[in-house]
Scaffold this motif. Structure first.
Motif, short mmCIF file in Angstrom:
data_model
loop_
_atom_site.label_atom_id
_atom_site.label_comp_id
_atom_site.label_asym_id
_atom_site.label_seq_id
_atom_site.Cartn_x
_atom_site.Cartn_y
_atom_site.Cartn_z
N GLU A 75 0.82 -1.22 0.00
CA GLU A 75 0.00 0.00 0.00
C GLU A 75 0.85 1.27 0.00
O GLU A 75 0.57 2.22 -0.73
N LYS A 102 -1.10 -5.66 -2.49
CA LYS A 102 -1.30 -6.49 -1.29
C LYS A 102 -2.28 -5.75 -0.38
O LYS A 102 -2.04 -4.59 -0.03
N VAL A 103 -3.37 -6.41 0.00
CA VAL A 103 -4.40 -5.72 0.80
C VAL A 103 -4.54 -6.25 2.22
O VAL A 103 -5.23 -5.65 3.04
N ASP A 104 -3.90 -7.37 2.54
CA ASP A 104 -4.10 -7.91 3.89
C ASP A 104 -3.26 -7.16 4.91
O ASP A 104 -2.32 -6.45 4.57
N ILE A 120 -9.33 -6.41 8.25
CA ILE A 120 -8.74 -5.35 7.41
C ILE A 120 -9.57 -4.08 7.60
O ILE A 120 -10.58 -3.88 6.91
N PHE A 123 -11.43 -1.51 4.68
CA PHE A 123 -11.20 -2.32 3.48
C PHE A 123 -11.85 -1.70 2.24
O PHE A 123 -11.22 -1.59 1.19
N LEU A 126 -9.84 1.19 1.06
CA LEU A 126 -8.59 0.75 0.42
C LEU A 126 -8.86 0.30 -1.02
O LEU A 126 -8.11 0.64 -1.93
N LEU A 127 -9.94 -0.45 -1.22
CA LEU A 127 -10.27 -0.92 -2.57
C LEU A 127 -10.62 0.25 -3.48
O LEU A 127 -10.22 0.28 -4.65
N ALA A 130 -7.46 1.89 -4.44
CA ALA A 130 -6.73 1.05 -5.40
C ALA A 130 -7.25 1.26 -6.81
O ALA A 130 -6.48 1.35 -7.78
N THR A 138 -5.63 -7.57 -6.57
CA THR A 138 -5.15 -7.54 -5.18
C THR A 138 -4.64 -8.91 -4.77
O THR A 138 -4.92 -9.92 -5.45
N ILE A 166 -13.77 -7.84 -3.40
CA ILE A 166 -12.74 -7.23 -4.25
C ILE A 166 -13.23 -7.18 -5.71
O ILE A 166 -13.10 -6.15 -6.38
#
Length: 295
Positions: A75, A102-104, A120, A123, A126-127, A130, A138, A166
């Motif tokens: 990230e 990487k999202v975890d 997360i 989340f 974050l998506l 992205a 991801t 996702i």
């Protein structure tokens, strides 16, 4: 979703570079690269140094779309720039390489012989970011230590539930349930894992596409029926602690499986190297992983 990128991932010859060490693994990655903790103070300096390392890799003439299909970012790297472009834009526009994120947020404690993903926070946000940063897909990593049916079922169920989220956000999920290569039950764990993955794939809507990132199987070509599944764009293999030489040798025996190596890709690279030494080392690494990936 970028269909040109999707076609490249589905049919291209090459492998995916994993450049996604995060907060917990960054000090170790820097140490392998020859930068000790005395060189930085605090997270910001540490992440700036690791971005310099990744930039050096990405801008190297060795890091070529003729061999590399995609690259997985952390990230912090997604939010930084290379030559004035956000990293994902630089990868695609300047290098022709598909960007992943990487999202975890790491692994939970071991339970039922597995480590699930930690929660997360934020989340959805974050998506969304992205997508704004032109990320294609991801990845998120769980770990399987034992051939425990309940635990493996939980890992795969969690991965696919997040994968649906996702996909709905407009990204392609890499489902990564890693089987510990040192597990004495590795082969049996892989049998259970494949069955659970097949169960989840069969429940997907026809339009949903995922990728899988798996440990190189004990039995050669064990995942060939997953590779053929219409829901699966590609299956990539992690090096999982093998040396690059070992990982390449095992990978080459599994037709259709391609690499997504992190530590094995960067093996031999160091900060004090001249650009010529660095590029030569990276060229040898990339060429060997590419050859193992196109079998």
């Amino acid at each position: 979703m970028n269909q040109t990128q999707m076609e490249r991932i589905r049919t291209g010859k090459g492998f995916i570079a994993a450049l996604d060490q995060s907060g917990g693994s960054t000090p170790k990655a820097l140490q392998f690269y020859g930068i000790g903790s005395e060189r930085y103070s605090g997270d910001e300096e540490m992440f700036a140094l690791v971005h310099e390392m990744r930039t050096r890799i990405i801008k190297s003439p060795a890091f070529d779309a003729a061999y590399i299909l995609g690259a997985i970012l952390f990230e912090n790297t997604m939010d930084r720039k290379i030559d004035g472009l956000y990293t994902a834009d630089y990868l695609w526009e300047k290098r022709g390489i598909v960007p992943f994120l990487k999202v975890d947020k790491g692994l939970a404690e071991t339970s039922n012989g597995v480590q699930l993903l930690k929660p997360i926070p934020g989340f959805d946000d974050l998506l969304r970011r992205a997508v704004e940063r032109h990320i294609f897909g991801t990845k998120m990593r769980s770990v399987i230590h034992e051939a425990n049916e309940e635990g493996i079922g939980q890992v795969v169920e969690q991965q696919f539930a997040l994968g649906q989220q996702i996909w709905s956000a407009g990204l392609v999920p890499i489902i990564e349930p890693e089987v510990d290569i040192n597990s004495p039950e590795k082969q049996e764990a892989e049998r259970i894992l494949k069955r659970e993955i097949q169960k989840q794939l069969s429940a997907l809507a026809p339009d949903v596409t995922v990728m899988l990132k798996l440990s190189i199987p004990t039995e050669d070509n064990f995942y060939r029926d997953l590779i053929a599944d219409p829901h699966v764009a590609r299956i990539v293999a992690l090096s999982g602690g093998y040396s690059r030489e070992e990982a390449n040798e095992l990978l080459a025996r599994n037709h259709g499986l391609i690499a997504s190596f992190s530590r094995a890709l960067a093996e031999g690279l160091s900060d004090p190297q001249t650009d010529e030494q660095f590029n030569d080392t990276l060229t040898r690494s990339i060429q060997s992983i590419y050859q193992a990936s196109i079998t």
